[in-house]
Design a protein around this motif. Structure first.
Motif, mmCIF file in Angstrom:
data_model
loop_
_atom_site.group_PDB
_atom_site.id
_atom_site.type_symbol
_atom_site.label_atom_id
_atom_site.label_comp_id
_atom_site.label_asym_id
_atom_site.label_seq_id
_atom_site.Cartn_x
_atom_site.Cartn_y
_atom_site.Cartn_z
ATOM 1 N N GLU A 14 0.833 -1.390 -0.205
ATOM 2 C CA GLU A 14 0.069 0.085 -0.110
ATOM 3 C C GLU A 14 0.910 1.388 0.148
ATOM 4 N N LEU A 15 2.097 1.407 0.890
ATOM 5 C CA LEU A 15 2.839 2.579 0.571
ATOM 6 C C LEU A 15 3.579 2.513 -0.465
ATOM 7 N N ALA A 18 0.926 4.075 -2.663
ATOM 8 C CA ALA A 18 0.695 5.600 -2.534
ATOM 9 C C ALA A 18 1.899 6.254 -3.255
ATOM 10 N N THR A 35 -3.418 11.678 -0.608
ATOM 11 C CA THR A 35 -2.189 10.723 -0.058
ATOM 12 C C THR A 35 -1.498 11.751 0.724
ATOM 13 N N ALA A 38 -2.796 12.095 4.127
ATOM 14 C CA ALA A 38 -2.682 10.701 4.994
ATOM 15 C C ALA A 38 -1.332 10.699 5.445
ATOM 16 N N TYR A 66 -4.959 5.109 6.793
ATOM 17 C CA TYR A 66 -5.631 4.013 5.688
ATOM 18 C C TYR A 66 -6.655 4.304 5.008
ATOM 19 N N LEU A 69 -5.913 6.894 2.388
ATOM 20 C CA LEU A 69 -5.104 6.378 1.345
ATOM 21 C C LEU A 69 -6.112 5.585 0.291
ATOM 22 N N GLN A 70 -7.154 5.089 0.992
ATOM 23 C CA GLN A 70 -8.186 4.217 0.320
ATOM 24 C C GLN A 70 -9.026 5.235 -0.559
ATOM 25 N N ALA A 72 -8.030 8.176 -1.692
ATOM 26 C CA ALA A 72 -7.103 8.668 -2.914
ATOM 27 C C ALA A 72 -7.060 7.502 -3.925
#
Length: 97
Positions: A14-15, A18, A35, A38, A66, A69-70, A72
């Motif tokens: 996930e990182l 991003a 992003t 976050a 989290y 990010l979701q 984004a």
């Protein structure tokens, strides 16, 4: 212990996703802004729940980061999201596969 390693691998992917989103010129500004928000929330000393509360403060940072990010990722067009996921998947593929 196996579940912890799996969670760490998911977190790493996930990182990387991003990071790829931030570097891709095709990504919309709304996705990049979410992003960055976050990241800023996680490193900011201002939180909904203070980090001095040992577990709740860290869960607060992780959960809100989290969710941002979701958000984004939802701003990305599906074809760009698939391309970025493929790029990250090839980068994180274990040796020998």
């Amino acid at each position: 212990m196996w579940k912890l390693g799996r969670i760490f691998a998911l977190f790493r992917r996930e990182l990387l996703l991003a990071w790829s989103l931030l570097r891709d010129p095709r990504a919309p500004w709304s996705a990049k802004l979410a992003t960055v928000a976050a990241v800023l929330y996680v490193v900011s000393p201002v939180d909904l729940v203070s980090d001095f509360i040992p577990v709740l403060g860290w869960l607060d940072d992780g959960l809100i980061g989290y969710l941002l990010l979701q958000l984004a990722f939802k701003f990305l067009p599906p074809e760009l999201m698939a391309a970025l996921r493929d790029k990250v998947q090839t980068r994180t593929k274990p040796v020998g596969q």
